[in-house]
Scaffold this motif. Structure first.
Motif, mmCIF file in Angstrom:
data_model
loop_
_atom_site.group_PDB
_atom_site.id
_atom_site.type_symbol
_atom_site.label_atom_id
_atom_site.label_comp_id
_atom_site.label_asym_id
_atom_site.label_seq_id
_atom_site.Cartn_x
_atom_site.Cartn_y
_atom_site.Cartn_z
ATOM 1 N N THR A 218 60.488 28.218 44.780
ATOM 2 C CA THR A 218 61.531 27.597 45.582
ATOM 3 C C THR A 218 62.849 28.353 45.546
ATOM 4 O OG1 THR A 218 62.225 26.201 43.717
ATOM 5 C CG2 THR A 218 60.548 25.292 45.212
ATOM 6 N N THR A 219 63.724 27.989 46.471
ATOM 7 C CA THR A 219 65.101 28.463 46.472
ATOM 8 C C THR A 219 65.951 27.511 45.643
ATOM 9 O OG1 THR A 219 64.921 29.486 48.651
ATOM 10 C CG2 THR A 219 67.131 28.853 47.945
ATOM 11 N N ASP A 220 66.831 28.046 44.839
ATOM 12 C CA ASP A 220 67.723 27.222 44.028
ATOM 13 C C ASP A 220 68.560 26.310 44.921
ATOM 14 O OD1 ASP A 220 69.219 26.837 41.302
ATOM 15 O OD2 ASP A 220 70.790 27.206 42.791
ATOM 16 N N ARG A 221 68.655 25.039 44.570
ATOM 17 C CA ARG A 221 69.330 24.065 45.423
ATOM 18 C C ARG A 221 70.832 24.331 45.547
ATOM 19 N NH1 ARG A 221 70.975 19.306 42.086
ATOM 20 N NH2 ARG A 221 70.605 19.892 39.918
ATOM 21 N N PHE A 222 71.440 24.928 44.543
ATOM 22 C CA PHE A 222 72.861 25.232 44.632
ATOM 23 C C PHE A 222 73.110 26.427 45.550
ATOM 24 C CE2 PHE A 222 72.569 22.793 40.691
ATOM 25 C CZ PHE A 222 73.584 21.858 40.902
ATOM 26 N N GLU A 223 72.206 27.389 45.526
ATOM 27 C CA GLU A 223 72.286 28.497 46.487
ATOM 28 C C GLU A 223 72.135 27.961 47.907
ATOM 29 O OE1 GLU A 223 69.379 32.063 48.065
ATOM 30 O OE2 GLU A 223 69.294 31.549 45.930
ATOM 31 N N TYR A 224 71.139 27.087 48.092
ATOM 32 C CA TYR A 224 70.912 26.445 49.384
ATOM 33 C C TYR A 224 72.158 25.678 49.842
ATOM 34 C CZ TYR A 224 69.036 22.679 52.413
ATOM 35 O OH TYR A 224 68.816 21.769 53.414
ATOM 36 N N ALA A 225 72.747 24.908 48.930
ATOM 37 C CA ALA A 225 73.914 24.096 49.271
ATOM 38 C C ALA A 225 75.085 24.973 49.724
ATOM 39 C CB ALA A 225 74.327 23.239 48.071
ATOM 40 N N SER A 226 75.276 26.101 49.082
ATOM 41 C CA SER A 226 76.398 26.974 49.455
ATOM 42 C C SER A 226 76.243 27.475 50.887
ATOM 43 C CB SER A 226 76.513 28.148 48.484
ATOM 44 O OG SER A 226 75.440 29.068 48.637
ATOM 45 N N LYS A 227 75.008 27.773 51.286
ATOM 46 C CA LYS A 227 74.756 28.255 52.645
ATOM 47 C C LYS A 227 74.926 27.138 53.677
ATOM 48 C CE LYS A 227 73.557 32.368 51.176
ATOM 49 N NZ LYS A 227 74.412 33.565 51.408
#
Length: 289
Positions: A218-227
């Motif tokens: 998976t993609t890290d949720r915090f990385e996802y949130a920043s985008k």
């Protein structure tokens, strides 16, 4: 004169999920984050992060109206960002679907965002705000054992498309996020789920068990949130934003491949040949009898 505070309301901010990551990122960007959680959920992670939080059940108009009154008082009648993130999953073969379970999921995943927009639209219009609807590649791709969840996301995404067109004249933007595989705990409620006894899918019982207990890449949720937050804060957000593991692959194949490409991919990855062979053997025995 100090600039007016901008407010971002995110539903579904239980510990370990996308919502938690989103409110933390909005706060980091200087907005006043407002998180919602179910009454049964702990709020310690939000309190520790200094984030305002309130209880909300998106399946209840009364609960949504109560939250609206609270938010209106907090913000002075404006809401800059509404993120419809609250969601649940249900993993099961399509022919073995429990419609009661699916009804509950639609109430959260589809009707929940509808309720939120219905009750909060005036606050968004006053702020020239943005609605962010958290969709999924599941709304594009026929993932095996995810037919009902896929259906909720497809419905949300199509509703979101129409909402975008209708809200444009009112100076409200609508951004649909097509999420790939993101590292959250949304699958935890299904970890002990099994195929029902006597199911035509029973030859794949072991594979199904492995599927619900999997640990996907998976993609890290915090990385996802920043985008996602960065896209939502644009003056003119895009209609759709794809992000997360598998999202780019799904987008490419959906645009350029034939519609049944997924039939071939999932036939192999979900061992559907085993089911076909077992079915034909069983059918042959029954015919012989």
């Amino acid at each position: 004169m100090a600039p007016q505070t901008a407010f971002a309301l995110v539903t579904g901010c239980g510990k370990g999920g996308i919502g938690e990551a989103l409110v933390i990122e909005y706060q980091r960007k200087g907005l006043h984050s407002i998180a919602t959680i179910l009454p049964s959920e702990s709020s310690d992670h939000l309190t520790d992060a200094g984030i305002s939080w309130f209880h909300l059940d998106v399946t209840s108009d009364e609960s949504v109206e109560e939250l609206k009154n609270t938010v209106r008082e907090l913000t002075g009648g404006f809401l800059d960002i509404l993120v419809n993130n609250a969601g649940i999953a249900y993993t099961m073969a399509a022919i073995d679907t429990d419609v009661t379970e699916v009804g509950r999921m639609f109430d959260v995943n589809v009707f929940g965002p509808m309720r939120m927009v219905h009750h909060f639209h005036d606050l968004l219009i006053k702020a020239h705000g943005t609605v962010v609807n958290i969709g999924s590649v599941g709304g594009i791709v026929p993932y095996v054992y995810g037919s009902s969840y896929n259906a909720t996301k497809a419905a949300l995404q199509h509703w979101s498309n129409t909402l975008r067109v209708e809200m444009a004249p009112l100076d409200v933007s609508v951004l649909t996020i097509i999420s790939g595989e993101i590292g959250t705990n949304i699958l935890r409620r299904d970890i002990h789920r099994e195929l029902p006894r006597g199911s035509y899918m029973a030859p794949l019982a072991d594979e199904f068990k492995q599927h619900v207990q999997r640990s996907p890449n998976t993609t890290d949720r915090f990385e996802y949130a920043s985008k996602v937050v960065a896209q939502s804060l644009k003056q003119s957000p895009p209609a759709w934003f794809w992000y997360g593991k598998t999202a780019s692959t799904v987008r490419f194949l959906d645009m350029f491949a034939w519609r049944t490409i997924w039939d071939y991919i999932f036939w192999a990855s979900f061992n559907l040949g085993k089911l076909r062979d077992a079915h034909r053997t069983s059918a042959g025995v029954m015919k012989g009898d």
